[in-house]
Design an enzyme around this catalytic site. Structure first.
Site, mmCIF file in Angstrom:
data_model
loop_
_atom_site.group_PDB
_atom_site.id
_atom_site.type_symbol
_atom_site.label_atom_id
_atom_site.label_comp_id
_atom_site.label_asym_id
_atom_site.label_seq_id
_atom_site.Cartn_x
_atom_site.Cartn_y
_atom_site.Cartn_z
ATOM 1 N N GLY A 9 0.763 -1.370 -0.068
ATOM 2 C CA GLY A 9 0.146 0.020 -0.026
ATOM 3 C C GLY A 9 0.857 1.196 0.001
ATOM 4 N N ASP A 32 -4.084 -12.909 4.874
ATOM 5 C CA ASP A 32 -5.513 -12.177 4.803
ATOM 6 C C ASP A 32 -5.800 -11.790 6.284
ATOM 7 O OD1 ASP A 32 -7.933 -11.194 4.792
ATOM 8 O OD2 ASP A 32 -8.857 -12.885 3.353
ATOM 9 N N TYR A 121 -16.251 4.231 7.724
ATOM 10 C CA TYR A 121 -15.145 3.987 7.842
ATOM 11 C C TYR A 121 -14.358 4.133 9.048
ATOM 12 C CZ TYR A 121 -10.011 5.221 6.883
ATOM 13 O OH TYR A 121 -8.781 5.346 6.799
ATOM 14 N N TRP A 145 -5.231 12.589 6.106
ATOM 15 C CA TRP A 145 -5.020 13.412 4.466
ATOM 16 C C TRP A 145 -3.569 12.768 4.058
ATOM 17 C CZ3 TRP A 145 -6.806 18.975 3.841
ATOM 18 C CH2 TRP A 145 -8.206 19.096 4.425
#
Ligand SMILES: NC(=O)c1ccc[n+]([C@@H]2O[C@H](COP(=O)([O-])OP(=O)(O)OC[C@H]3O[C@@H](n4cnc5c(N)ncnc54)[C@H](OP(=O)(O)O)[C@@H]3O)[C@@H](O)[C@H]2O)c1
Length: 277
Positions: A9, A32, A121, A145
């Protein structure tokens, strides 16, 4: 060895390069986190000293329509990591978000302010924070952010739009601190090195609106784009967002000596690296 979960990521990739040789990274192909068996097998086999969890379901609007996936990845996944790390006596570092707050405080949030998420979320990330406590040796790092070289993010979206348009409309009533993943990764490393535990806030210093951030991106990269204001209500996204969710990072600075640079300096460095790449 430090095991980075979610290593492919945006944050995970910068963390991997910062940790260097003592890092091992795994992502969805190898682990996972929604599956206790898979999580326990990987962690008990690799036996890291610490696990840094960068894996998450980060599509804020997507979480509204897939509540189950949000809770499984962002909530239960962290419980699995906490149980597996506790079993081998490893520390768990978990990355969380300003979206656990509702943005109504009117001043920067401190670590012990009461959370009150406005969207799925945020709820799922708050569940993750609570589940991290299954391992007493846990560290929660809230940030906001994010942008970085290895993921879809606001800076890259603006640069792509700026190449095509001379005018854009961007929300100007949400205030936060744009944060470069390199600076967040440095904060995580500083917290780990100093043996910090519990909850910490880590973000680039200073704050702006998304509109102000877009304006700065165009100013720093020389695009002549006019950025007109609009409200969050006009944008009408599926998930509600906190309007003022800046994070007070003084605990990070006090306990580690690491002070993240200002968001504007970070943006300049990011753009310079991007140009040189
Ligand atoms: N991005 C932001 O603005 C922001 C702001 C505040 C906090 N955060 C937090 O910061 C952390 C890092 O965010 P990021 O933007 O770097 O996230 P990201 O780029 O979306 O990376 C998350 C990684 O986790 C993987 N993953 C998803 N589900 C998984 C599972 N079940 N098991 C293992 N791996 C899984 C993803 O794989 P796939 O891509 O294949 O799904 C992806 O590689 C997250 O905890 C996020 O909540 C982010």
């Amino acid at each position: 060895m430090i095991l980075v979960v979610g290593a492919d990521g945006m944050l995970g990739r910068d963390l991997m390069s910062l940790v260097g040789d003592s890092a091992r990274g795994v992502d969805i192909g190898e682990i996972d986190i929604t599956d206790l068996e898979s999580t326990t097998r990987v962690i008990t086999t690799l036996k890291p000293e610490a696990v840094v969890n960068c894996a998450a379901y980060t599509d804020v609007d997507g979480c509204e329509s897939d509540v189950e996936k949000a809770m499984q990845v962002n909530g239960e996944g962290v419980a699995h990591l906490a149980m597996a790390t506790r079993e081998i006596g490893a520390r768990l570092v978990h990355v969380s978000t300003d979206y656990v707050f509702d943005g109504a405080k009117g001043s920067p949030y401190q670590e012990d302010d009461s959370p009150h998420p406005l969207n799925v979320y945020g709820e799922s990330k708050l569940a993750g924070e609570m589940n991290a406590a299954f391992n007493p040796e846990h560290l929660i790092v809230r940030t906001q952010w994010l942008y970085g070289h290895h993921g879809k993010n606001f800076v890259e979206t603006m640069l792509a739009l700026g190449a095509e348009k001379s005018q854009l409309t961007v929300v100007d009533d949400q205030i936060g601190s744009p944060t470069w993943t390199i600076d967040l990764a440095s904060a995580v490393m500083a917290l780990l090195k100093n043996g910090c535990r519990g909850v910490y806030h880590a973000a680039n210093q200073g704050f702006c609106s998304w509109n102000g951030f877009a304006t700065a991106i165009f100013e720093e990269s020389g695009f002549p784009v006019r950025v007109a204001p609009m409200t969050t209500e006009q944008l009408n996204r599926p998930a509600r967002r906190p309007l003022y969710s800046t994070l007070d990072c003084s605990k990070l600075i006090r306990d580690t000596g690491f002070c993240p640079q200002s968001w504007r300096e970070a943006l300049k460095h990011y753009l310079a690296q991007r140009k040189g790449a």
